[in-house]
Scaffold this motif. Structure first.
Motif, short mmCIF file in Angstrom:
data_model
loop_
_atom_site.label_atom_id
_atom_site.label_comp_id
_atom_site.label_asym_id
_atom_site.label_seq_id
_atom_site.Cartn_x
_atom_site.Cartn_y
_atom_site.Cartn_z
N GLN A 16 11.07 12.83 5.56
CA GLN A 16 11.37 14.18 5.09
C GLN A 16 12.23 14.94 6.10
N ARG A 17 11.90 14.80 7.38
CA ARG A 17 12.69 15.48 8.39
C ARG A 17 14.11 14.92 8.47
N VAL A 18 14.25 13.61 8.32
CA VAL A 18 15.58 13.02 8.38
C VAL A 18 16.42 13.43 7.17
N ILE A 19 15.81 13.46 5.98
CA ILE A 19 16.57 13.84 4.78
C ILE A 19 17.13 15.26 4.90
N SER A 20 16.31 16.18 5.39
CA SER A 20 16.74 17.58 5.51
C SER A 20 17.26 17.90 6.89
N SER A 21 17.59 16.89 7.70
CA SER A 21 18.05 17.13 9.05
C SER A 21 19.49 17.64 9.06
N ARG A 22 19.87 18.20 10.18
CA ARG A 22 21.22 18.75 10.31
C ARG A 22 22.31 17.69 10.21
N PRO A 23 22.17 16.50 10.87
CA PRO A 23 23.24 15.51 10.73
C PRO A 23 23.51 15.08 9.29
N VAL A 24 22.44 14.89 8.49
CA VAL A 24 22.63 14.49 7.09
C VAL A 24 23.33 15.59 6.31
N ARG A 55 23.09 27.04 5.92
CA ARG A 55 22.14 27.98 5.33
C ARG A 55 22.31 28.05 3.80
N LYS A 56 23.56 28.07 3.35
CA LYS A 56 23.78 28.11 1.90
C LYS A 56 23.43 26.79 1.23
N LEU A 57 23.74 25.69 1.90
CA LEU A 57 23.43 24.40 1.30
C LEU A 57 21.93 24.18 1.18
N MET A 58 21.16 24.60 2.18
CA MET A 58 19.72 24.42 2.13
C MET A 58 19.08 25.24 1.01
N LYS A 59 19.73 26.33 0.60
CA LYS A 59 19.22 27.09 -0.55
C LYS A 59 19.45 26.35 -1.86
N ARG A 60 20.41 25.44 -1.89
CA ARG A 60 20.75 24.71 -3.11
C ARG A 60 20.29 23.25 -3.07
N THR A 61 19.56 22.88 -2.03
CA THR A 61 19.04 21.53 -1.90
C THR A 61 17.54 21.61 -1.66
N ARG A 62 16.80 20.74 -2.33
CA ARG A 62 15.34 20.78 -2.22
C ARG A 62 14.81 19.35 -2.06
N VAL A 63 13.90 19.19 -1.09
CA VAL A 63 13.24 17.91 -0.85
C VAL A 63 11.74 18.16 -0.96
N THR A 64 11.11 17.55 -1.97
CA THR A 64 9.68 17.78 -2.22
C THR A 64 8.95 16.45 -2.27
N LEU A 65 7.70 16.48 -1.88
CA LEU A 65 6.83 15.31 -1.88
C LEU A 65 5.76 15.48 -2.95
N GLY A 100 0.83 -1.20 0.00
CA GLY A 100 0.00 0.00 0.00
C GLY A 100 0.86 1.24 0.00
N MET A 101 0.21 2.37 0.04
CA MET A 101 0.91 3.64 0.05
C MET A 101 1.48 3.89 1.44
N PRO A 102 2.60 4.60 1.56
CA PRO A 102 3.19 4.87 2.86
C PRO A 102 2.31 5.80 3.68
N GLY A 103 2.38 5.62 4.99
CA GLY A 103 1.58 6.44 5.88
C GLY A 103 2.17 7.82 6.06
N GLY A 104 1.35 8.71 6.65
CA GLY A 104 1.79 10.08 6.86
C GLY A 104 2.93 10.18 7.85
N PHE A 105 2.91 9.33 8.88
CA PHE A 105 3.99 9.38 9.86
C PHE A 105 5.33 9.06 9.24
N ASP A 106 5.39 8.00 8.42
CA ASP A 106 6.64 7.64 7.77
C ASP A 106 7.12 8.73 6.83
N ILE A 107 6.20 9.33 6.10
CA ILE A 107 6.58 10.40 5.18
C ILE A 107 7.18 11.57 5.93
N ASP A 108 6.54 11.96 7.03
CA ASP A 108 7.04 13.09 7.81
C ASP A 108 8.41 12.78 8.41
N VAL A 109 8.57 11.57 8.93
CA VAL A 109 9.85 11.20 9.52
C VAL A 109 10.96 11.22 8.47
#
Length: 415
Positions: A101-109, A133-143, A90-99
């Protein structure tokens, strides 16, 4: 009304712009040339996009059956877990999607990306926060609406942009593999800790059983006890036969005859063997003494039962751990790349034509705005009241400004 507009500030501004159209065009042309030259020397940046999904259902039946086939007898029921783990797509749940997305754009990554490509030196920033700050302007994570996650990264080369997007996915997967995002993972961690404790307890019980065997020499207590009882029975039966022969010889032979002495020696030997087996005074035998055998068997039964109980605990924990690992593989969010990033053919920035057009339009708007400001101040200075006021203000300010005297400058010129 139109005549008032034409005679007002708007009309005069339009006339001024028309009168200075050549200057404005030359200014716009200079800005366009400067922008075009600057864009030639600007470092280009390329973009690469990776498309990933979060798989939520897999056919686990074959995997569970395979895992159950490697377990000892009695643990093959693990394959029955496939009915609960497999066939759920089935399709992924909202909790997994949120987790995710936050991990991909998190500070450690993002910090790992910065350190991997030495972006602090490239961006010429003193701190990690500025680089983030500069890297986040050049990186985009979209759903997307279909449940896909698009990860776009920019680099100075085509290959670097693709590698950067691929590394972001890899770093995010590594963090997700250690992040406690489900009850199954938390239970699996607890089961692993319990298994370590159970293994230590089992090793301690096995060490006590080994010390008991070293101390008593009972490697196989049941077999050795059975052998001891069998030997005692054989000795006793032979001793009865020997005594009967000795009694018969005593009736017909004298005590000094060889046959009588032989029968007496045989009876004496069998009696000593019986006493040695009963009291354990014979150091050359591997069999336990008969009188100490009950105590030894009781101690052995206690140690053996303790080892077996702890072994069963270890087996049950291992079975539970494998079940939780399968459950964790189904419940924990992970990234699966369905469209890997490929090097882009065209650069993302700078777009030279678009940049020249934008800067030219901005220069034209700035020139028109400047003409309006100049026209406004001219109208202000032409007014008798306001013009006289602003001239007085300017004269007051100019008298306070340091300036050369005309006499001194003239004398200096004559000299």
């Amino acid at each position: 009304m139109p005549s008032q507009i034409l005679e007002g500030l708007a009309g005069e501004t339009i006339r001024t712009i028309a009168a200075n159209a050549r200057r404005i065009v030359l200014f716009c042309l200079a800005v366009a040339v400067f922008t075009a030259v600057w864009s030639l020397f600007a470092k280009p940046r390329y973009s690469a996009t990776a498309v990933v999904i979060i798989p939520t259902g897999t056919q686990m039946e074959g995997l569970a059956s395979l895992a159950g086939s490697f377990l000892p007898e009695g643990l093959g029921a693990l394959g029955g877990l496939a009915s609960g783990l497999g066939g759920q797509i089935g399709m992924p749940g909202g909790f997994d999607i949120d987790v995710v997305q936050r991990v991909i754009s998190s500070r450690p990554v993002m910090e790992r990306v910065i350190l991997e490509y030495d972006l602090m030196r490239r961006y010429r920033v003193p701190t990690m926060q500025d680089a983030l700050r500069k890297l986040m302007k050049r990186t985009r994570v979209t759903l997307t609406q279909q449940g896909f996650i698009e990860i776009t990264a920019q680099g100075e080369t085509r290959e670097e942009a693709a590698e950067m997007a691929r590394d972001i996915v890899e770093f995010a997967n590594e963090d997700l593999s250690t992040l406690v995002t489900s009850r199954a993972r938390r239970a699996r961690i607890e089961a692993e800790n319990l298994l370590v404790v159970a293994l230590d307890s089992l090793h301690a019980a096995q060490a006590r059983l080994r010390d008991f065997r070293d101390e008593t020499g009972l490697l196989f207590p049941e077999e050795q006890g059975n052998s001891m009882v069998s030997i005692l029975g054989t000795i006793e039966s032979e001793m009865i036969v020997a005594r009967s022969e000795l009694s018969g010889a005593a009736a017909s032979l004298s005590p000094g005859s060889p046959a009588y002495r032989e029968a007496a020696a045989r009876v004496s030997l069998l009696e000593r063997a019986m006493e040695a087996r009963l009291a354990g005074s014979d150091s050359l035998t591997v069999l336990p003494a008969y009188d100490s055998l009950p105590d030894l068997m009781m101690r052995y039964d206690g140690l053996y039962m303790e080892v077996e109980m702890r072994r069963m605990v270890v087996l049950m924990l291992r079975q539970q751990l494998e079940s939780l690992r399968l459950e964790e593989a189904r419940d924990s969010p992970t990234l699966e790349m369905i469209e890997p990033p490929v090097p882009a053919k065209l650069r993302t920035t700078p777009k030279r034509a678009l940049l020249v057009i934008k800067m030219t339009l901005a220069a034209f708007a700035l020139g028109c705005l400047w003409m309006m400001v100049v026209t406004y101040f001219r109208r202000l200075m032409r007014d008798p009241v306001s013009g006289r006021f602003w001239r007085e203000v300017w004269e007051s300010v100019s008298t306070q400004m340091p300036r050369r005297s005309r006499t001194g400058s003239a004398g200096h010129g004559q000299g």
